[in-house]
Write an enzyme that holds these catalytic residues in place. Structure first.
Site, PDB file in Angstrom:
ATOM      1  N   HIS A 101       8.991   8.821  -5.707  1.00 50.75           N
ATOM      2  CA  HIS A 101       9.808   7.599  -5.638  1.00 50.75           C
ATOM      3  C   HIS A 101      11.123   7.835  -6.339  1.00 50.75           C
ATOM      4  CE1 HIS A 101       6.483   5.372  -4.056  1.00 50.75           C
ATOM      5  NE2 HIS A 101       5.730   5.882  -4.998  1.00 50.75           N
ATOM      6  N   LEU A 102      12.172   7.263  -5.786  1.00 51.11           N
ATOM      7  CA  LEU A 102      13.486   7.328  -6.432  1.00 51.11           C
ATOM      8  C   LEU A 102      13.482   6.536  -7.724  1.00 51.11           C
ATOM      9  CD1 LEU A 102      15.179   6.572  -3.076  1.00 51.11           C
ATOM     10  CD2 LEU A 102      15.764   8.606  -4.391  1.00 51.11           C
ATOM     11  N   SER A 103      12.928   5.328  -7.649  1.00 52.73           N
ATOM     12  CA  SER A 103      12.916   4.430  -8.807  1.00 52.73           C
ATOM     13  C   SER A 103      11.648   4.647  -9.633  1.00 52.73           C
ATOM     14  CB  SER A 103      12.986   2.978  -8.328  1.00 52.73           C
ATOM     15  OG  SER A 103      11.850   2.660  -7.546  1.00 52.73           O
ATOM     16  N   ARG A 161       8.958  -1.636 -12.739  1.00 54.82           N
ATOM     17  CA  ARG A 161       9.395  -2.704 -11.824  1.00 54.82           C
ATOM     18  C   ARG A 161       8.288  -3.755 -11.633  1.00 54.82           C
ATOM     19  NH1 ARG A 161      11.986  -0.106  -6.665  1.00 54.82           N
ATOM     20  NH2 ARG A 161      12.753  -2.248  -6.465  1.00 54.82           N
ATOM     21  N   ARG A 206      22.689  -0.490  -0.002  1.00 48.63           N
ATOM     22  CA  ARG A 206      22.421  -1.702  -0.781  1.00 48.63           C
ATOM     23  C   ARG A 206      21.598  -1.331  -2.006  1.00 48.63           C
ATOM     24  NH1 ARG A 206      18.831  -4.839   2.429  1.00 48.63           N
ATOM     25  NH2 ARG A 206      18.694  -6.147   0.598  1.00 48.63           N
ATOM     26  N   ASN A 233       7.541  10.094   0.172  1.00 49.13           N
ATOM     27  CA  ASN A 233       8.029   8.819  -0.349  1.00 49.13           C
ATOM     28  C   ASN A 233       7.672   7.788   0.713  1.00 49.13           C
ATOM     29  OD1 ASN A 233       9.268   6.549  -1.292  1.00 49.13           O
ATOM     30  ND2 ASN A 233      11.222   7.545  -1.768  1.00 49.13           N
ATOM     31  N   GLU A 258       3.366  12.478  -4.354  1.00 52.53           N
ATOM     32  CA  GLU A 258       3.959  11.149  -4.158  1.00 52.53           C
ATOM     33  C   GLU A 258       5.296  11.110  -4.886  1.00 52.53           C
ATOM     34  OE1 GLU A 258       1.540   7.859  -5.457  1.00 52.53           O
ATOM     35  OE2 GLU A 258       3.288   6.556  -5.632  1.00 52.53           O
ATOM     36  N   ARG A 272       4.320  -3.072  -7.498  1.00 47.63           N
ATOM     37  CA  ARG A 272       4.703  -1.656  -7.305  1.00 47.63           C
ATOM     38  C   ARG A 272       3.895  -0.722  -8.223  1.00 47.63           C
ATOM     39  NH1 ARG A 272       9.341  -2.185  -4.017  1.00 47.63           N
ATOM     40  NH2 ARG A 272      10.494  -4.046  -4.575  1.00 47.63           N
ATOM     41  N   TYR A 324      18.450   2.123  -6.427  1.00 43.14           N
ATOM     42  CA  TYR A 324      18.165   3.341  -5.658  1.00 43.14           C
ATOM     43  C   TYR A 324      19.299   4.370  -5.683  1.00 43.14           C
ATOM     44  CZ  TYR A 324      14.346   0.472  -3.932  1.00 43.14           C
ATOM     45  OH  TYR A 324      13.234  -0.313  -3.864  1.00 43.14           O
ATOM     46  N   HIS A 326       2.200   0.920  -1.631  1.00 45.61           N
ATOM     47  CA  HIS A 326       1.475  -0.127  -2.361  1.00 45.61           C
ATOM     48  C   HIS A 326       0.478  -0.879  -1.476  1.00 45.61           C
ATOM     49  CE1 HIS A 326       4.790   0.927  -4.911  1.00 45.61           C
ATOM     50  NE2 HIS A 326       5.671   0.365  -4.086  1.00 45.61           N
ATOM     51  N   PRO A 334       9.482   3.502   5.163  1.00 47.66           N
ATOM     52  CA  PRO A 334      10.306   2.393   5.640  1.00 47.66           C
ATOM     53  C   PRO A 334      11.490   2.057   4.739  1.00 47.66           C
ATOM     54  CG  PRO A 334       8.191   1.601   4.834  1.00 47.66           C
ATOM     55  CD  PRO A 334       8.099   3.104   4.921  1.00 47.66           C
ATOM     56  N   ASN A 335      12.603   1.785   5.397  1.00 46.32           N
ATOM     57  CA  ASN A 335      13.864   1.329   4.791  1.00 46.32           C
ATOM     58  C   ASN A 335      14.631   2.421   4.054  1.00 46.32           C
ATOM     59  OD1 ASN A 335      13.621  -1.471   5.620  1.00 46.32           O
ATOM     60  ND2 ASN A 335      11.946  -1.588   4.145  1.00 46.32           N
ATOM     61  N   ASP A 344      -5.970   7.507   3.643  1.00 48.76           N
ATOM     62  CA  ASP A 344      -7.020   8.173   4.423  1.00 48.76           C
ATOM     63  C   ASP A 344      -6.464   9.372   5.186  1.00 48.76           C
ATOM     64  OD1 ASP A 344      -8.989   6.460   3.557  1.00 48.76           O
ATOM     65  OD2 ASP A 344      -8.976   5.199   5.357  1.00 48.76           O
TER      66      ASP A 344
HETATM   67  O1  CA2 Z   1      11.691   4.016  -5.388  1.00 46.81           O
HETATM   68  C1  CA2 Z   1      11.304   4.387  -4.273  1.00 46.81           C
HETATM   69  O2  CA2 Z   1      11.581   5.472  -3.777  1.00 46.81           O
HETATM   70  C2  CA2 Z   1      10.494   3.397  -3.417  1.00 46.81           C
HETATM   71  O3  CA2 Z   1       9.566   4.143  -2.658  1.00 46.81           O
HETATM   72  C3  CA2 Z   1      11.483   2.692  -2.518  1.00 46.81           C
HETATM   73  C4  CA2 Z   1      10.855   1.588  -1.677  1.00 46.81           C
HETATM   74  C5  CA2 Z   1      10.041   0.644  -2.559  1.00 46.81           C
HETATM   75  O4  CA2 Z   1       9.373  -0.322  -1.751  1.00 46.81           O
HETATM   76  C6  CA2 Z   1       9.031   1.383  -3.409  1.00 46.81           C
HETATM   77  O5  CA2 Z   1       8.356   0.450  -4.224  1.00 46.81           O
HETATM   78  C7  CA2 Z   1       9.715   2.414  -4.270  1.00 46.81           C
HETATM   79  C8  CA2 Z   1      11.917   0.761  -0.964  1.00 46.81           C
HETATM   80  C9  CA2 Z   1      12.906   1.546  -0.193  1.00 46.81           C
HETATM   81  C10 CA2 Z   1      13.958   0.544   0.213  1.00 46.81           C
HETATM   82  O6  CA2 Z   1      15.174   1.198   0.286  1.00 46.81           O
HETATM   83  C11 CA2 Z   1      16.281   0.433   0.322  1.00 46.81           C
HETATM   84  C12 CA2 Z   1      17.429   1.084   0.672  1.00 46.81           C
HETATM   85  C13 CA2 Z   1      18.606   0.391   0.707  1.00 46.81           C
HETATM   86  C14 CA2 Z   1      18.654  -0.954   0.408  1.00 46.81           C
HETATM   87  C15 CA2 Z   1      17.507  -1.609   0.058  1.00 46.81           C
HETATM   88  C16 CA2 Z   1      16.313  -0.915   0.022  1.00 46.81           C
END
Ligand code: CA2
Length: 148
Positions: A101-103, A108, A19, A75, A99, A112, A24, A81, A11-12, A88
Site C-alpha cells: 500500500h502507498l499509504s 487510517r 486527487r 496493491n 501486499e 482499512r 497518496y 479490505h 481499483p482506482n 482464495d
Molecule cells: O494506500 C494504498 O495503496 C491503498 O491500497 C489505496 C486504496 C485504498 O482503498 C486502500 O485502503 C489503501 C485506494 C486507491 C485510491 O486511489 C486514489 C487515487 C486518486 C484519487 C483518489 C484515490
C-alpha cells in the site's frame, strides 16, 4: 531462469496523482510503472505491471501468474479490505505475494485495518508511497533466493 514478478494494482489506482495527493502523493501510476521497470533492470529481473478496476480481472491475473511469474506484488486497493475471493486466489496459486500500500493503512480508518490479502501474503509493505514498489521488488527477489 530470470526471476519474473507480476506487479498488480487494483481499483482506482489508475487515478493516482490526480486527487488526494496528501494521502497518496503526486506520483502517477505510469510513473510508478517506470520506477518498477528501472528497478527490475537494476535487479536483473523481469517485471510485468498491470492495473484493473475489476475484482474478477485481478483474480484471473493471479491465476494466470502461476507458471509464468515466480511472485506477485499486489496493491489490491480497497479490495484488500473486502475480498475473500482475492485471498482464495492467492492461496490457490501458492505463489509468494507481497501486499503493498502507498499509504499507512494502519494509521487510517478502522475499516482499512482489516486485510484479507495479508492472511495469504508472505509480508506487507505500507506507508512509503511509490518507494514501496521497488522495496517490495527487492524483498521478493531476496525471498526467492536470487540475491547476488
Ligand atoms: O494506500 C494504498 O495503496 C491503498 O491500497 C489505496 C486504496 C485504498 O482503498 C486502500 O485502503 C489503501 C485506494 C486507491 C485510491 O486511489 C486514489 C487515487 C486518486 C484519487 C483518489 C484515490
Amino acid at each position: 531462469m530470470t526471476t519474473s514478478l507480476l506487479i498488480l494494482n487494483g481499483p482506482n489506482l489508475n487515478l493516482l496523482g490526480t486527487r488526494q495527493p496528501e494521502v497518496y502523493g503526486t506520483t502517477t501510476l505510469p510513473m510508478i510503472e517506470t520506477l518498477c521497470a528501472d528497478h527490475a533492470k537494476a535487479l536483473g529481473i523481469k517485471a510485468t505491471f498491470m492495473q484493473s478496476n475489476h475484482e474478477g480481472a485481478l483474480i484471473d491475473a493471479i491465476h494466470a501468474a502461476k507458471g509464468v511469474h515466480q511472485g506477485v506484488i499486489l496493491n489490491a486497493g480497497a479490495y484488500t479490505h473486502t475480498s475473500i475471493a482475492l485471498m482464495d486466489a492467492i492461496f490457490s496459486t501458492e505463489l509468494p505475494v507481497i501486499e503493498l500500500h502507498l499509504s499507512n493503512v494502519h494509521a487510517r480508518e478502522d475499516f482499512r485495518h482489516t486485510s484479507y490479502i495479508a492472511k495469504a501474503a508472505i509480508g506487507v509493505i505500507c506507508g512509503f508511497g511509490a518507494a514501496g514498489y521497488p522495496m517490495a521488488m527487492t524483498a521478493l527477489r531476496d525471498y526467492l533466493g536470487d540475491a547476488p
